[in-house]
Design a protein around this motif. Structure first.
Motif, short mmCIF file in Angstrom:
data_model
loop_
_atom_site.label_atom_id
_atom_site.label_comp_id
_atom_site.label_asym_id
_atom_site.label_seq_id
_atom_site.Cartn_x
_atom_site.Cartn_y
_atom_site.Cartn_z
N PRO A 282 73.65 53.70 64.11
CA PRO A 282 73.82 54.68 64.22
C PRO A 282 73.76 54.69 65.70
N GLY A 283 74.40 55.17 66.33
CA GLY A 283 74.27 55.48 67.72
C GLY A 283 74.18 53.62 68.80
N LYS A 284 74.36 52.86 68.61
CA LYS A 284 73.90 51.95 68.46
C LYS A 284 72.45 51.80 68.49
N THR A 285 71.73 51.79 67.44
CA THR A 285 70.12 51.82 67.83
C THR A 285 69.94 51.54 66.47
N ILE A 286 69.52 50.57 67.03
CA ILE A 286 67.70 49.35 66.48
C ILE A 286 66.75 50.07 65.91
N GLN A 287 66.04 50.87 65.02
CA GLN A 287 64.99 51.37 65.07
C GLN A 287 63.61 50.07 64.54
N TYR A 288 62.53 49.95 65.09
CA TYR A 288 61.85 49.70 64.84
C TYR A 288 60.72 50.09 64.68
N TYR A 289 59.81 49.48 63.70
CA TYR A 289 58.73 50.39 62.39
C TYR A 289 57.41 49.62 62.67
N ILE A 290 56.41 49.90 63.09
CA ILE A 290 55.10 49.86 63.27
C ILE A 290 54.52 49.91 61.70
N SER A 291 53.24 48.55 61.44
CA SER A 291 52.29 49.27 60.36
C SER A 291 51.14 49.98 60.54
N ALA A 292 51.03 50.64 59.08
CA ALA A 292 50.09 51.40 59.66
C ALA A 292 48.56 50.69 59.75
N ASN A 293 48.79 49.36 58.85
CA ASN A 293 47.58 48.21 58.94
C ASN A 293 47.43 47.84 59.99
N GLY A 294 47.03 48.08 60.82
CA GLY A 294 46.86 47.72 62.41
C GLY A 294 45.96 46.58 62.40
N PRO A 295 45.80 46.02 64.39
CA PRO A 295 44.40 45.06 63.68
C PRO A 295 42.85 44.99 63.75
N THR A 296 43.07 43.82 63.52
CA THR A 296 41.57 44.13 62.41
C THR A 296 40.32 43.96 63.71
N LYS A 297 40.39 43.39 65.18
CA LYS A 297 39.79 43.07 65.81
C LYS A 297 40.05 43.28 67.00
N LEU A 298 39.58 43.92 67.89
CA LEU A 298 40.03 44.35 69.76
C LEU A 298 38.92 43.83 70.08
#
Length: 849
Positions: free
Chosen positions: A51-67
């Motif tokens: 749709p709209g020549k748009t690809i969606q990306y989805y970010i996981s809710a399980n993020g990094p453990t160390k920053l």
């Protein structure tokens, strides 16, 4: 339809191979024949299914453990979003859009990119990316070319980010790089974003190079891309046989390289070249480095049996037309829309390239920056280099290899010497060799024992040092203390400012200081602030170890509840929803929404107020009725996930709805868009006589819009006095409500008068060819004291005229004056029409002779 027996691969193993070094802009390639002619069949997303020549990306809710210190999950997510946005280039028809934050492993039926965090990343890597699921059958694009559709792609980040803070250039560029893989791009040795970190010469201020733009645009071309760029074609042969997977590079003397890899028979075609002159050279793939599984670790093209096709033999690098001395090479001219053919190479064998995998750094501060930038006004007119074959001797006394020379391609700079630096690096001393030195990339050719190695964009010439931010303070302006004064060094009107990965809004700028509005953020959030200059340098070049930060007010209101109207969406239909989120601080251009599902795509988000947005959404025809979806809303650095925000319901062909945008509005003969204080007719699906009888009301942007007439299927309304831009339309018919996003156009220019030097050109005193005519115009917004003449034109009769002057003469009300010289037009009454920024006035009569 051709069918490929595409084999499944182990997920992370496949991505690890895709993250090795390859050469030239290159795609994931298949061939349906074992003999010439070879026509590459690329892997890519199917634009026709998006749709709209748009690809969606989805970010996981399980993020990094160390920053890392000063880093945060908020920053990580913002940098990932910014990296995806880098691939939304004008020359490509594909767009990337944030699809929301969702549970890892959530089922998705359609195409998309999943962004996850994992502990299974191989040592030394920060991220991996690439296609993971492809369709079994080939498809054809709009131009009739076959391709293998990518169904899903995966971008995996290391869950341990303690050694790679997200606010640094390295994390951001790695994210840009891996998103490129997910879209169908392989690596390059032309110092672009799709290069590995060894030869990468881009920055957060310049995330993509010409090679990257060509690569993505060839996969997903905009209609004007081919006509605006040119191509070079030829063949690479060794002893009469074609050399497969040779890299052929088009190198402008002062610009960024674009390259490709040859087909199995040695033929090549470099497309997407901006018009201009290029050196052309061919070189082999470098040898495999440690931990690489094949030569250059490239994902090899596959033949009709799906077996990989190996690279050809190694050979000596050479410039066209057959020389290892770049000074003797001829320049190849490239014209827009044209192909320069017959540029062939007959190369000589060599067992292994002696010099390869060279990387360069500069030192604007206390630590090295890659790619290198050189400012000859500073005392550091040098770069340092490391790579295979350029040093000799024991580690304790390493020195430049005996007989090694280096020269610069590009005007105004020369190499004055090579000297030891450390056990792995040497210094390349440079000097300005011309009176005028223009900014831009320069390339280095290394030569040793008759063999050469070319490093595109070995360094970039700049006129001043990198920017720095030395002080941040709250400035007058309110917005919850988000209006900030920044001061520092090497800041200019072209400097952009990022808070983590989100750009600030520039209010005013002067030399070495600026006033900005920081993006919304959670209460108490500490954002790293980065300055990005148009010459490619960023403040991280000197401030990475102690970057400036801004702490948001701890009393800022957070998002605690979200209300969606309507919260039941019909399958297989377009809808508009209204989202209320107190505390969101929505701002136009910084508001996002996503449902974490490829079943629901968000096509547009419009900020209605700091706490309300409207979103146009589409539910796929294959979505399952009765399922629910989470909603992620984002405003700047703020984001919030509302679980089970909407439920999908069965299609309702009889629901009240505005017609699609291209069918919903008609206007008068002289008006082609919705404009304030005018009448328009809107088409309404399933508006019945009973609904009309039950009572109609319409609001546009929360203002009442009088309904002048109504009949089944349409209403005629008076557009209230609204500012130009999108508005939420709400139609109530009995107990039903329909929502839509409509665009209000700015009113057209209005001509008050036209006069010549001494009189108005009427029937008694007509204007003559060459007369200077002045046109007085109102009805346009205040565009400043002077408007560039290219934004306006005047037509007299059928003859267009160039405007020579366009100046504001009144501010209340706004009025502009433009001037032009009358050209050759027929005698008699003529209609004069003014066009400004694409808006056309009604005609005004003048007389000519």
């Amino acid at each position: 339809m051709k069918r490929f027996a595409l084999r499944p691969f182990a997920l992370l193993a496949t991505l690890a191979v895709a993250s090795g070094i390859a050469s030239g802009y290159y795609h994931f390639v298949h061939y349906d024949t074992k003999t010439a002619p070879f026509l590459p069949i690329y892997e890519k997303f199917d634009l026709a299914s998006l749709p709209g020549k748009t690809i969606q990306y989805y970010i996981s809710a399980n993020g990094p453990t160390k920053l890392a210190p000063r880093d945060s999950l908020t920053s990580v997510i913002s940098q990932v979003r910014a990296a995806a946005m880098a691939w939304n280039v004008e020359a490509s028809d594909l767009s990337l859009a944030f699809g929301g934050i969702s549970p890892e492993g959530a089922a998705r039926n359609g195409p998309g990119i999943d962004v996850i965090f994992s502990d299974e990343i191989p040592p030394g890597l920060i991220a991996l990316g690439g296609p993971t699921k492809r369709a079994d059958d080939m498809a054809e694009d709009a131009d009739g070319r076959s391709f293998v559709p990518i169904v899903r792609s995966l971008l995996v980040f290391n869950r341990d980010l303690s050694q790679r803070p997200s606010y640094g250039d390295a994390f951001y560029l790695s994210a840009v790089h891996e998103f490129g893989h997910t879209l169908g791009l392989q690596h390059t040795l032309t110092s672009s974003a799709m290069s590995t970190e060894i030869t990468r010469a881009v920055s957060k201020a310049w995330p993509l190079a010409a090679d990257d733009v060509a690569a993505i645009s060839l996969l997903y071309p905009h209609p004007q891309f081919q006509s605006a760029t040119g191509a070079i074609a030829g063949r690479v042969v060794l002893a009469g046989d074609g050399v497969g997977l040779a890299s052929v590079v088009a190198l402008p003397p002062r610009g960024q390289a674009v390259s490709t890899l040859t087909n199995p028979d040695g033929t090549y075609r470099i497309e997407g070249l901006p018009p201009g002159d290029y050196y052309l050279y061919a070189h082999p793939l470098p040898p495999a480095l440690a931990a690489e599984v094949s030569a250059a670790n490239i994902v090899l093209p596959k033949g009709p049996d799906q077996e990989p096709l190996q690279a050809g033999p190694n050979f000596e690098t050479q410039f066209f037309p057959g020389t290892r001395e770049w000074q003797q090479a001829g320049l190849v001219s490239v014209a827009a829309g044209a192909v320069t053919e017959g540029l062939n190479f007959s190369v000589q064998p060599r067992s292994v390239p002696f010099i390869h995998s060279v990387q360069t750094y500069s030192y604007p501060g206390q630590y090295g920056v890659k790619g290198a930038f050189v400012n000859f006004a500073s005392p550091r007119g040098f770069i340092v280099a490391a790579g295979a074959g350029i040093l000799s001797g024991p580690a304790s006394a390493a020195r430049p290899a005996e007989g090694l020379t280096a020269s610069v391609i590009g005007d105004g700079v020369s190499v004055t010497g090579l000297r030891p630096f450390t056990s792995e690096f040497m210094v390349i001393d440079l000097q300005q060799s011309g009176p005028q030195l223009l900014d831009g990339p320069r390339h280095i050719v290394f030569s040793l024992d008759g063999s050469i190695y070319v490093l595109p964009s070995a360094f970039t010439v700049v006129q001043k040092g990198p920017p720095s931010i030395d002080a941040i303070s709250v400035a007058p302006g309110g917005l919850q203390n988000r209006t900030l004064a920044l001061s520092g060094a090497n800041l200019s009107s072209g400097t952009r400012y990022w808070f983590d990965g989100q750009p600030a809004t520039l209010v005013q700028t002067a030399e070495s200081n600026a006033v900005v509005v920081a993006p919304p953020a959670p209460a108490g959030h500490v954002a790293v602030v980065t300055a990005l200059n148009s010459d490619g340098q960023t403040s991280m070049f000197t401030q990475f170890n102690a970057p400036p930060t801004y702490s948001y007010d701890v009393s800022l209101e957070g998002i605690s509840t979200v209300t969606i109207t309507p919260d039941r969406l019909p399958v297989g239909a377009d809808s508009v929803i209204e989202i209320s989120a107190p505390g969101a601080m929505f701002t136009e251009g910084q508001a996002l929404a996503g449902f974490g599902s490829s079943d629901i795509t968000v096509q547009r988000v419009v900020a209605l107020s700091p706490s309300r947005v409207a979103a146009a959404v589409r539910v796929g025809a294959n979505a399952a009725a009765g399922t629910s979806a989470n909603l992620t809303i984002a405003s700047g650095l703020k984001w919030f996930v509302q679980p089970a925000a909407v439920t999908l319901r069965q299609p309702d062909p009889e629901r009240l709805a505005f017609a699609s945008p291209d069918q919903s509005m008609t206007a008068s003969e002289t008006q082609s868009a919705l404009q304030p204080n005018s009448n328009a007719t809107l088409r309404i699906l399933n508006l019945t006589q009973a609904g009309i009888a039950a009572g109609l009301s319409l609001t546009l942007g929360d203002k009442s819009a009088p309904i002048l007439a109504a009949s089944p299927g349409q209403i005629t309304v008076r557009i209230p006095n609204l500012a130009a831009g999108p508005v939420l339309a709400r139609l109530t018919a009995g107990g039903e409500i329909a929502l839509a996003l409509l665009d209000i156009d700015a009113p057209p220019p209005s001509i008050l008068s036209v006069f010549g030097t001494f009189s108005v050109p009427d029937a008694t005193r007509p204007a003559s060819v060459g007369d200077l005519l002045t046109v007085l115009i109102t009805g346009i917004p205040d565009l400043g004291t002077q408007i560039a003449s290219a934004r306006a034109s005047v037509t007299v009769g059928t003859t267009s005229h160039q405007v020579s002057d366009l100046v504001r003469i009144w501010q209340e009300p706004v009025a502009y004056q433009m001037q032009f010289r009358l050209g050759s037009v027929p005698a008699g009454r003529q209609n004069l029409i003014v066009m400004i920024d694409g808006r056309t006035s009604a005609s005004f009569p003048i007389w000519t002779r």
